[in-house]
Design a protein around this motif. Structure first.
Motif, PDB file in Angstrom:
ATOM      1  N   UNK A  73       0.858  -1.187   0.000  1.00 24.61           N
ATOM      2  CA  UNK A  73       0.000   0.000   0.000  1.00 24.61           C
ATOM      3  C   UNK A  73       0.891   1.232   0.000  1.00 24.61           C
ATOM      4  N   UNK A  74       0.646   2.105  -0.952  1.00 27.39           N
ATOM      5  CA  UNK A  74       1.369   3.368  -1.049  1.00 27.39           C
ATOM      6  C   UNK A  74       0.450   4.480  -0.551  1.00 27.39           C
ATOM      7  N   UNK A  75       1.006   5.663  -0.276  1.00 31.38           N
ATOM      8  CA  UNK A  75       0.144   6.780   0.124  1.00 31.38           C
ATOM      9  C   UNK A  75      -0.953   7.009  -0.923  1.00 31.38           C
ATOM     10  N   UNK A  76      -2.131   7.371  -0.470  1.00 31.33           N
ATOM     11  CA  UNK A  76      -3.286   7.498  -1.362  1.00 31.33           C
ATOM     12  C   UNK A  76      -3.045   8.436  -2.532  1.00 31.33           C
ATOM     13  N   UNK A  77      -2.326   9.528  -2.299  1.00 34.40           N
ATOM     14  CA  UNK A  77      -2.117  10.514  -3.355  1.00 34.40           C
ATOM     15  C   UNK A  77      -0.874  10.231  -4.203  1.00 34.40           C
ATOM     16  N   UNK A  78      -0.139   9.164  -3.904  1.00 35.36           N
ATOM     17  CA  UNK A  78       1.056   8.830  -4.665  1.00 35.36           C
ATOM     18  C   UNK A  78       0.639   8.272  -6.027  1.00 35.36           C
ATOM     19  N   UNK A 100       6.351   9.740 -16.496  1.00 32.67           N
ATOM     20  CA  UNK A 100       6.035  10.036 -17.897  1.00 32.67           C
ATOM     21  C   UNK A 100       5.589  11.483 -18.069  1.00 32.67           C
ATOM     22  N   UNK A 101       5.250  12.141 -16.973  1.00 31.75           N
ATOM     23  CA  UNK A 101       4.702  13.500 -17.046  1.00 31.75           C
ATOM     24  C   UNK A 101       5.646  14.552 -16.473  1.00 31.75           C
ATOM     25  N   UNK A 102       6.930  14.208 -16.316  1.00 34.13           N
ATOM     26  CA  UNK A 102       7.933  15.203 -15.986  1.00 34.13           C
ATOM     27  C   UNK A 102       8.236  15.441 -14.521  1.00 34.13           C
ATOM     28  N   UNK A 103       7.719  14.618 -13.614  1.00 35.17           N
ATOM     29  CA  UNK A 103       8.010  14.796 -12.193  1.00 35.17           C
ATOM     30  C   UNK A 103       9.098  13.825 -11.753  1.00 35.17           C
ATOM     31  N   UNK A 104       9.852  14.259 -10.758  1.00 37.16           N
ATOM     32  CA  UNK A 104      10.808  13.382 -10.080  1.00 37.16           C
ATOM     33  C   UNK A 104      10.346  13.281  -8.630  1.00 37.16           C
ATOM     34  N   UNK A 105      10.190  12.053  -8.153  1.00 36.08           N
ATOM     35  CA  UNK A 105       9.747  11.796  -6.781  1.00 36.08           C
ATOM     36  C   UNK A 105      10.909  11.253  -5.964  1.00 36.08           C
ATOM     37  N   UNK A 106      11.073  11.808  -4.768  1.00 30.90           N
ATOM     38  CA  UNK A 106      12.032  11.331  -3.779  1.00 30.90           C
ATOM     39  C   UNK A 106      11.201  10.623  -2.717  1.00 30.90           C
ATOM     40  N   UNK A 107      11.332   9.308  -2.626  1.00 35.60           N
ATOM     41  CA  UNK A 107      10.445   8.488  -1.818  1.00 35.60           C
ATOM     42  C   UNK A 107      11.225   7.744  -0.747  1.00 35.60           C
ATOM     43  N   UNK A 108      10.780   7.886   0.502  1.00 35.82           N
ATOM     44  CA  UNK A 108      11.375   7.180   1.643  1.00 35.82           C
ATOM     45  C   UNK A 108      10.491   5.957   1.918  1.00 35.82           C
ATOM     46  N   UNK A 109      10.965   4.803   1.530  1.00 34.72           N
ATOM     47  CA  UNK A 109      10.139   3.594   1.550  1.00 34.72           C
ATOM     48  C   UNK A 109       9.613   3.262   2.938  1.00 34.72           C
ATOM     49  N   UNK A 110      10.465   3.301   3.952  1.00 30.75           N
ATOM     50  CA  UNK A 110      10.039   2.885   5.295  1.00 30.75           C
ATOM     51  C   UNK A 110       8.934   3.769   5.857  1.00 30.75           C
ATOM     52  N   UNK A 111       9.051   5.077   5.679  1.00 34.41           N
ATOM     53  CA  UNK A 111       8.052   6.000   6.236  1.00 34.41           C
ATOM     54  C   UNK A 111       6.938   6.329   5.252  1.00 34.41           C
ATOM     55  N   UNK A 112       7.131   5.990   3.986  1.00 38.30           N
ATOM     56  CA  UNK A 112       6.183   6.299   2.898  1.00 38.30           C
ATOM     57  C   UNK A 112       6.028   7.811   2.704  1.00 38.30           C
ATOM     58  N   UNK A 113       7.024   8.581   3.123  1.00 40.57           N
ATOM     59  CA  UNK A 113       7.034  10.029   2.910  1.00 40.57           C
ATOM     60  C   UNK A 113       7.707  10.312   1.570  1.00 40.57           C
ATOM     61  N   UNK A 114       7.288  11.400   0.930  1.00 42.27           N
ATOM     62  CA  UNK A 114       7.896  11.723  -0.352  1.00 42.27           C
ATOM     63  C   UNK A 114       7.816  13.211  -0.641  1.00 42.27           C
ATOM     64  N   UNK A 115       8.667  13.640  -1.565  1.00 40.85           N
ATOM     65  CA  UNK A 115       8.637  14.985  -2.122  1.00 40.85           C
ATOM     66  C   UNK A 115       8.717  14.812  -3.637  1.00 40.85           C
ATOM     67  N   UNK A 116       8.215  15.801  -4.373  1.00 41.03           N
ATOM     68  CA  UNK A 116       8.324  15.733  -5.823  1.00 41.03           C
ATOM     69  C   UNK A 116       8.673  17.106  -6.374  1.00 41.03           C
TER      70      UNK A 116
END
Length: 167
Positions: A73-78, A100-116
Motif C-alpha cells: 500500500x502506497x500513500x493514497x495521493x502517490x 512520464x509526465x515530468x516529475x521526479x519523486x524522492x520516496x522514503x520507503x520505510x516511512x512512505x514520505x515523499x517529495x516531488x
C-alpha cells in the motif's frame, strides 16, 4: 523482455509472460516465486538487502524478495506505478523515480514520505543518481540537475521574524 535486476551477484531478466530468469550455463532458469511478474516491469529499486520495489508497466505497487511478489500500500495521493519510467537510489537509501509526465519523486520507503519536483513538461527519458547527491534527468525539454537533499531554511514565528513573502 522487461527490466533487469542483480540479485545475489547474478543478473535476472524479466521474461514477459513468465517471470524472472537467470542464465545458468546454456539455460535460462525460471526463478521460483517470480511467476506473478508476467507483465512488463520497468524497474526494480532496492528497499532492503534482499527486497525490491517494482515499478512501471501496468502494475500495481509491489515488492519482490524472498517471499516472492507482495502487494504493498502506497500513500493514497502517490501516483500509480505505471506512471514511473526510470529510477535510482541515493546514498541514504531514498528512492528517486521519474514519471512520464515530468516529475521526479524522492520516496522514503520505510516511512512512505515523499517529495516531488516538476523538471519537464513531458516524459523523463532517463535519470542518473550521482554519488554527490545530484540527480540528473533528461527529457525533450533538456537536462535538469537536482541536488538531494536540498537545503531549506525555515523562516517563521519561531525564528522571531514577521512579515510576508511575495513572488
Amino acid at each position: 523482455f522487461g527490466a533487469m535486476v542483480e540479485i545475489d551477484g547474478r543478473f535476472h531478466i524479466q521474461f514477459r509472460g513468465e517471470g524472472l530468469r537467470y542464465r545458468d550455463g546454456d539455460n535460462w532458469v525460471l526463478v521460483p516465486g517470480s511467476e506473478p511478474l508476467d507483465q512488463l516491469v520497468y524497474g526494480f529499486l532496492p528497499v532492503s538487502e534482499d527486497t525490491f520495489l517494482i515499478y512501471g508497466g501496468e502494475r500495481k505497487w509491489q515488492t519482490y524478495g524472498p517471499a516472492g511478489v507482495t502487494d504493498i500500500i502506497m500513500p493514497a495521493e502517490f501516483p500509480d506505478s505505471e506512471r514511473f519510467v526510470t529510477g535510482g537510489v541515493t546514498d541514504d537509501g531514498t528512492l528517486v523515480m521519474a514519471t512520464q509526465t515530468g516529475e521526479v519523486y524522492f520516496f522514503h520507503y520505510d516511512s512512505k514520505q515523499y517529495q516531488s519536483v516538476k523538471v519537464a513538461t513531458g516524459f523523463v527519458s532517463d535519470m542518473v543518481v550521482g554519488d554527490d547527491g545530484m540527480v540528473l534527468t533528461i527529457s525533450d525539454d533538456g537536462f535538469a540537475a537536482i541536488r538531494y537533499p536540498s537545503s531549506w531554511t525555515l523562516i517563521d514565528a519561531d525564528s522571531n521574524l514577521e512579515g510576508s513573502v511575495s513572488s
